[in-house]
Design a protein around this motif. Structure first.
Motif, PDB file in Angstrom:
ATOM      1  N   GLY A 108       8.312   2.417   1.203  1.00  0.00           N
ATOM      2  CA  GLY A 108       8.387   3.850   1.480  1.00  0.00           C
ATOM      3  C   GLY A 108       8.220   4.646   0.197  1.00  0.00           C
ATOM      4  O   GLY A 108       7.628   4.171  -0.775  1.00  0.00           O
ATOM      5  N   GLY A 109       8.752   5.838   0.200  1.00  0.00           N
ATOM      6  CA  GLY A 109       8.529   6.751  -0.907  1.00  0.00           C
ATOM      7  C   GLY A 109       9.261   6.362  -2.186  1.00  0.00           C
ATOM      8  O   GLY A 109       8.895   6.777  -3.281  1.00  0.00           O
ATOM      9  N   TYR A 120       9.240  12.840  -4.735  1.00  0.00           N
ATOM     10  CA  TYR A 120       8.042  12.567  -3.926  1.00  0.00           C
ATOM     11  C   TYR A 120       6.997  13.669  -4.079  1.00  0.00           C
ATOM     12  O   TYR A 120       5.828  13.411  -4.372  1.00  0.00           O
ATOM     13  CB  TYR A 120       8.445  12.405  -2.460  1.00  0.00           C
ATOM     14  N   THR A 180       4.579  14.671   2.800  1.00  0.00           N
ATOM     15  CA  THR A 180       4.244  13.279   3.094  1.00  0.00           C
ATOM     16  C   THR A 180       2.860  13.160   3.728  1.00  0.00           C
ATOM     17  O   THR A 180       2.313  14.128   4.250  1.00  0.00           O
ATOM     18  CB  THR A 180       5.277  12.684   4.059  1.00  0.00           C
ATOM     19  N   GLY A 181       2.349  11.925   3.715  1.00  0.00           N
ATOM     20  CA  GLY A 181       1.038  11.656   4.319  1.00  0.00           C
ATOM     21  C   GLY A 181       1.189  11.193   5.759  1.00  0.00           C
ATOM     22  O   GLY A 181       2.175  11.526   6.425  1.00  0.00           O
ATOM     23  N   LEU A 182       0.240  10.386   6.228  1.00  0.00           N
ATOM     24  CA  LEU A 182       0.203   9.994   7.650  1.00  0.00           C
ATOM     25  C   LEU A 182       0.684   8.572   7.908  1.00  0.00           C
ATOM     26  O   LEU A 182       0.692   8.114   9.049  1.00  0.00           O
ATOM     27  CB  LEU A 182      -1.235  10.112   8.171  1.00  0.00           C
ATOM     28  N   LEU A 183       1.087   7.886   6.846  1.00  0.00           N
ATOM     29  CA  LEU A 183       1.438   6.462   6.986  1.00  0.00           C
ATOM     30  C   LEU A 183       2.462   6.198   8.087  1.00  0.00           C
ATOM     31  O   LEU A 183       2.254   5.368   8.978  1.00  0.00           O
ATOM     32  CB  LEU A 183       1.996   5.959   5.640  1.00  0.00           C
ATOM     33  N   ASP A 184       3.597   6.890   8.016  1.00  0.00           N
ATOM     34  CA  ASP A 184       4.721   6.556   8.901  1.00  0.00           C
ATOM     35  C   ASP A 184       4.379   6.856  10.356  1.00  0.00           C
ATOM     36  O   ASP A 184       4.688   6.079  11.262  1.00  0.00           O
ATOM     37  CB  ASP A 184       5.965   7.358   8.493  1.00  0.00           C
ATOM     38  N   HIS A 244      12.958  12.708   1.251  1.00  0.00           N
ATOM     39  CA  HIS A 244      11.678  13.102   0.646  1.00  0.00           C
ATOM     40  C   HIS A 244      11.694  14.446  -0.034  1.00  0.00           C
ATOM     41  O   HIS A 244      11.276  14.607  -1.163  1.00  0.00           O
ATOM     42  CB  HIS A 244      10.604  13.206   1.739  1.00  0.00           C
ATOM     43  N   ASP A 281      -1.409   6.736   0.880  1.00  0.00           N
ATOM     44  CA  ASP A 281      -1.895   7.467   2.071  1.00  0.00           C
ATOM     45  C   ASP A 281      -2.408   8.861   1.712  1.00  0.00           C
ATOM     46  O   ASP A 281      -3.496   9.256   2.119  1.00  0.00           O
ATOM     47  CB  ASP A 281      -0.860   7.501   3.212  1.00  0.00           C
ATOM     48  N   GLY A 313       0.857  -1.197   0.000  1.00  0.00           N
ATOM     49  CA  GLY A 313       0.000   0.000   0.000  1.00  0.00           C
ATOM     50  C   GLY A 313       0.882   1.232   0.000  1.00  0.00           C
ATOM     51  O   GLY A 313       0.925   1.981   0.971  1.00  0.00           O
ATOM     52  N   GLU A 314       1.576   1.442  -1.125  1.00  0.00           N
ATOM     53  CA  GLU A 314       2.550   2.528  -1.187  1.00  0.00           C
ATOM     54  C   GLU A 314       2.024   3.678  -2.047  1.00  0.00           C
ATOM     55  O   GLU A 314       1.426   3.439  -3.105  1.00  0.00           O
ATOM     56  CB  GLU A 314       3.845   1.966  -1.795  1.00  0.00           C
ATOM     57  N   HIS A 315       2.261   4.881  -1.588  1.00  0.00           N
ATOM     58  CA  HIS A 315       1.781   6.102  -2.244  1.00  0.00           C
ATOM     59  C   HIS A 315       0.254   6.134  -2.314  1.00  0.00           C
ATOM     60  O   HIS A 315      -0.333   6.657  -3.255  1.00  0.00           O
ATOM     61  CB  HIS A 315       2.412   6.274  -3.635  1.00  0.00           C
TER      62      HIS A 315
END
Ligand code: GLA
Length: 357
Positions: free
Chosen positions: A322-323, A218, A164-168, A213, A22, A18-20
């Motif tokens: 990851g990214g 990204y 970036t989003g909230l994933l990490d 990033h 978020d 489930g990458e990119h």
């Protein structure tokens, strides 16, 4: 009453699949890992003029920083995270006190395992607990943790310049032993999914190419997704359908195809895990990697070489995590196989927590 000192640990993460997705209000399936960042915060008496200060020491780098609590100015590198977290916590109304912060960690920076999210989250927990331990107890509750994830993402966006989003941050805050987290970014609903590996092993291999990033492609990918939404007249790519892809020019069509396909692969991976079908999960990793390489175009020769090494070492599936544009790759090894040289095993571990003695 403030404490004299407080210590918090926050883990890095591995995203199973489930990458990119978020920042496209899609689905991801990360887990927290054992490696992470520890922040020890010690209350610092105000200076002669009554001014409260933050002193920070990055033990592994042998570098330090110092700034007034009331007015952190922008900075570069790891200092941007510390100053940003202090500023955003204050802006959100958290009471803070002057502190000496000691940062140490076992997540290699740039390896794509979210050393930055681990740093942000550990800073938040230690600073909040130092100033108001009773609040630190309350923040274990879900709403507060999700709010903290948002606050950390604001630091990435506004202080570091990475969209970036909230994933990490969510993975670091909600991680749990032997479980991956299915995160739905349209609702922020988090569903634990048992990660029963049996004799299988999940391993990560660093491509050796640092992943940054803010200066990678990204932000450009994020802008491409926003443009695709505009052209399709939708608020997020979660609302896009496979048929929409044909209405878009290249490269936007391929970007959207990746996002739609990746959400579906997360659904399939959750079902496969529930059925203990690890070979199916491995096949989905390979499909995710192909999509990230060909449609989303975030792979690099160093990442391709790392994936090839894992597959040559017997991995049933491998993909960049990851990214992209550097960082690490993840592989799934069937029972009986040893990790190839340089690869290290990862297991789902606990989320961020205080480690006060
Ligand atoms: C980075 C970002 C995350 C996410 C991933 C790609 O790790 O920090 O928000 O977008 O890339 O899935």
């Amino acid at each position: 009453m403030p404490r004299e000192h407080s210590r918090a640990f926050a883990p890095g993460r591995v995203n199973l699949i489930g990458e990119h997705t978020d920042y496209n209000r899609g689905l991801s399936l990360p887990f927290a890992i054992a490696a992470g960042v520890t922040v020890r915060a010690e209350a610092l008496a105000p200076g002669a003029g009554g001014e409260q200060r933050i002193e920070a020491l990055a033990s592994d780098l042998g570098e330090r920083d110092e700034f007034p609590l009331a007015a952190p100015a922008p900075a570069e590198g790891w200092r941007a995270y510390v100053r940003g977290i202090v500023a955003e916590l204050a802006r959100a109304g958290w009471p803070l006190v002057g502190a000496r912060l000691q940062i140490s960690g076992g997540v290699p920076p740039g390896a794509g395992l979210s050393s930055s999210a681990a740093l942000e989250v550990a800073l938040c927990l230690a600073l909040i607990d130092l100033a108001s331990p009773e609040e630190a107890g309350a923040q274990r509750e879900r709403l507060e943790r999700t709010e903290l994830a948002r606050l950390c993402a604001r630091v990435e966006n506004e202080w570091v310049g990475a969209q970036t989003g909230l994933l990490d941050q969510l993975a670091s805050l909600y991680g749990s032993v032997e479980e991956a987290l299915r995160i739905d970014f349209s609702t922020l609903e988090i569903t634990p999914v048992p990660l029963r590996l049996g004799g299988w092993r999940a391993v990560v291999l660093d491509s050796g190419e640092p992943h940054v990033h803010a200066s990678s492609g990204y932000n450009q990918r994020r802008a491409e997704c926003a443009r695709a939404c505009e052209l399709l007249g939708v608020e997020s790519l979660r609302e896009a359908f496979p048929d929409d892809v044909r209405r878009l020019p290249e490269p936007l069509a391929r970007r959207v195809a990746h996002v739609i396909g990746e959400n579906e692969r997360v659904r399939l991976a959750v079902s496969a895990l529930r059925a203990d079908d690890l070979p199916a999960v491995a096949r989905l990793l390979n499909a995710s990697h192909a999509s990230l390489r060909d449609d989303y175009e975030v792979s690099t020769p160093a990442l391709e070489a790392a994936v090839a090494r894992l597959l040559a070492g017997g991995a049933a599936g491998a993909r960049l995590i990851g990214g992209g544009f550097g960082g690490s790759v993840l592989g799934l090894l069937a029972p009986g196989l040893d990790p190839p040289a340089g690869a290290r095993e990862v297991r789902p571990g606990p989320g961020a927590h205080l480690v006060n003695d």
